[in-house]
Design an enzyme around this catalytic site. Sequence first.
Site, short mmCIF file in Angstrom:
data_model
loop_
_atom_site.label_atom_id
_atom_site.label_comp_id
_atom_site.label_asym_id
_atom_site.label_seq_id
_atom_site.Cartn_x
_atom_site.Cartn_y
_atom_site.Cartn_z
CB VAL A 274 -0.95 0.01 1.22
CG1 VAL A 274 -1.73 1.32 1.27
CG2 VAL A 274 -1.91 -1.17 1.15
CD GLU A 295 10.73 3.60 10.48
OE1 GLU A 295 10.90 3.15 11.61
OE2 GLU A 295 9.78 3.28 9.75
N GLY A 389 8.92 2.03 13.71
CA GLY A 389 9.09 3.46 13.85
C GLY A 389 7.81 4.25 13.68
#
Length: 507
Positions: A274, A295, A389
């Site tokens: 997605v 990240e 994260g």
Amino acid sequence: MSNAARILNPTLRSKIMSAAEAAALIPPGANVGMSGFTGAGYPKAVPLALAQRIEAAHARGEPFRVGVWTGASTAPELDGALAKVNGCAMRLPYQSDPICRKQINSGEMEYTDIHLSHVAQYAWFGFLGKLDVAVVEVAAVLEDGRLVPANSIGNNKTWLDQADKIILEVNSWVNLGLDGMHDIYYGTRRPPDRRPVPINNPGDRIGDRYYNVDLSKVVGVIETNSADRNTPFTPADVNSKRIAGHILEFLEHEVKRGRLPRGMLPLQSGVGNVANAVLSGLIDGPFEDLTSYTEVLQDGMLDLIKAGKMRFASATAVSLSPEAALEFNQNAAEFKKSVILRPQEISNHPEVIRRLGIIAMNGLIEADIYGNVNSTHIAGTSIMNGIGGSGDFARNAFLSIFMTPSTAKNGAISCIVPMVTHVDHTEHDVHVIVTEQGLADLRGLSPKQRAKVVIENCAHPDYKPALHEYFSRALESSPGRHTPHLLNEAFSFLPEWRANQMKSAAE
């Protein structure tokens, strides 16, 4: 270039050994800090050799397990291999391996799920215990002993600093053209002596190109030549494309309202199909001169860079499909003009995220009608992967977007529910929820207002009537009317709950 040509320091060259010899230096009960972040830059040989050693010890009836600390998820050669031989007693801070997950949920393996920006600080203060051994993949060893990082940074700097013993894997598959892509910040201070992290733009460089290492702590150097093993991204399905379309339309609307600049704010994106669909949609969108502070560099961001749409991307690792990883490796010298890799304590630093005004886009398992999000647990008790994260970014982003298909298991489960079974991101940190059905902008709304928008815009038509009905009855019968709930049936959308209710009714 051969491995020997990459190990230029005489002291470390004298410590070259086999993976089995290195694994023999890791004792039972050790805490081992491994490199690796989302399938990138993990050690390829020593974990497999350690798993073999553990399996042999178990066959002799000897106990042998270790604690495994990483940056994030790794690969079957590490998590899978150690879990398969029941060799991992404690895992942190994130994982995505099916064997590892099964052992965690069966209670055989302990698991500490940590915000990724917190891990280094936890290690510095000793909250995690003592770090005995670091096993870190690098691309090369310079003559003075400094280390050229590979495809991920993660917590490697901290592991190298904190561990009593260090084992290095020098991977000659990694193109040395990436030398200079890395930015290893050695200026972090512990509280109460904190100082600002001096990043004002995603491309700011504030550290060193290389890891510094105490050569006396290095006990073994292993030569490898292996690519990272990552799962190919599947082509975006209809729902993923619809979710991407809703987000892109929303971002265009925000630009027209003057709430976002034409070049957007720096983007952060979680991993997955997605997320990649959203990034791919930006290629044909009206936005130019994009940047990213995230990240992980994924296929979608790589495509944006190649298309000239994204000027710069800051991350802690590259997590690419096999085809994209090969292209990135072959053209590393060119990509380093547009990519920087940092330690995860910096890539995920709340201070920097807040200062830069990040647009954060992350996935979820379920969201409730009031905007609370569960991104880690199935039915409230079984871990899927971990928070990673997403919390670092959601709590501190200028715009926090969570996205998911509206149903799971071929429509058997609604991903929009009355109350989430586990809360990772509270309603206070969730600005926008998106499914293929539509988008709910929750900013500035009260709980009851949020419920109406979430149900109407995001729920699947098969579940929308039941959600409306639940909310209507909660408005009438809930003891509190600020966030109305019927607590005796708040989890009624869980298949297990429905089955138990039907069983009780039958009895």
